[in-house]
Enzyme design. Structure first.
Site, PDB file in Angstrom:
ATOM      1  N   LEU A   5      44.857  24.924  -4.001  1.00  0.00           N
ATOM      2  CA  LEU A   5      45.894  23.777  -3.685  1.00  0.00           C
ATOM      3  C   LEU A   5      44.934  22.417  -3.492  1.00  0.00           C
ATOM      4  O   LEU A   5      45.510  21.420  -3.723  1.00  0.00           O
ATOM      5  CB  LEU A   5      46.251  24.196  -2.140  1.00  0.00           C
ATOM      6  CG  LEU A   5      47.221  25.595  -2.611  1.00  0.00           C
ATOM      7  CD1 LEU A   5      48.007  25.679  -1.324  1.00  0.00           C
ATOM      8  CD2 LEU A   5      48.400  24.877  -3.397  1.00  0.00           C
ATOM      9  N   LYS A   6      43.992  22.457  -2.750  1.00  0.00           N
ATOM     10  CA  LYS A   6      42.968  21.301  -2.566  1.00  0.00           C
ATOM     11  C   LYS A   6      42.450  20.643  -3.887  1.00  0.00           C
ATOM     12  O   LYS A   6      42.635  19.400  -3.992  1.00  0.00           O
ATOM     13  CB  LYS A   6      41.320  21.708  -1.734  1.00  0.00           C
ATOM     14  CG  LYS A   6      41.894  22.256  -0.287  1.00  0.00           C
ATOM     15  CD  LYS A   6      40.549  22.587   0.380  1.00  0.00           C
ATOM     16  CE  LYS A   6      40.691  23.254   1.671  1.00  0.00           C
ATOM     17  NZ  LYS A   6      39.437  23.582   2.374  1.00  0.00           N
ATOM     18  N   ALA A   7      42.254  21.511  -4.855  1.00  0.00           N
ATOM     19  CA  ALA A   7      41.706  20.596  -6.250  1.00  0.00           C
ATOM     20  C   ALA A   7      43.170  19.968  -6.810  1.00  0.00           C
ATOM     21  O   ALA A   7      42.948  18.932  -7.265  1.00  0.00           O
ATOM     22  CB  ALA A   7      41.575  21.884  -7.149  1.00  0.00           C
TER      23      ALA A   7
END
Length: 16
Positions: A5-7
């Site tokens: 999700l961060k990426a």
């Protein structure tokens, strides 16, 4: 958040 999700947030500009 997960690393995926961060990426996606950094890559797509979602900002999760």
């Amino acid at each position: 958040l997960t690393a995926v999700l961060k990426a996606d947030a950094y890559g797509x500009g979602i900002g999760l």
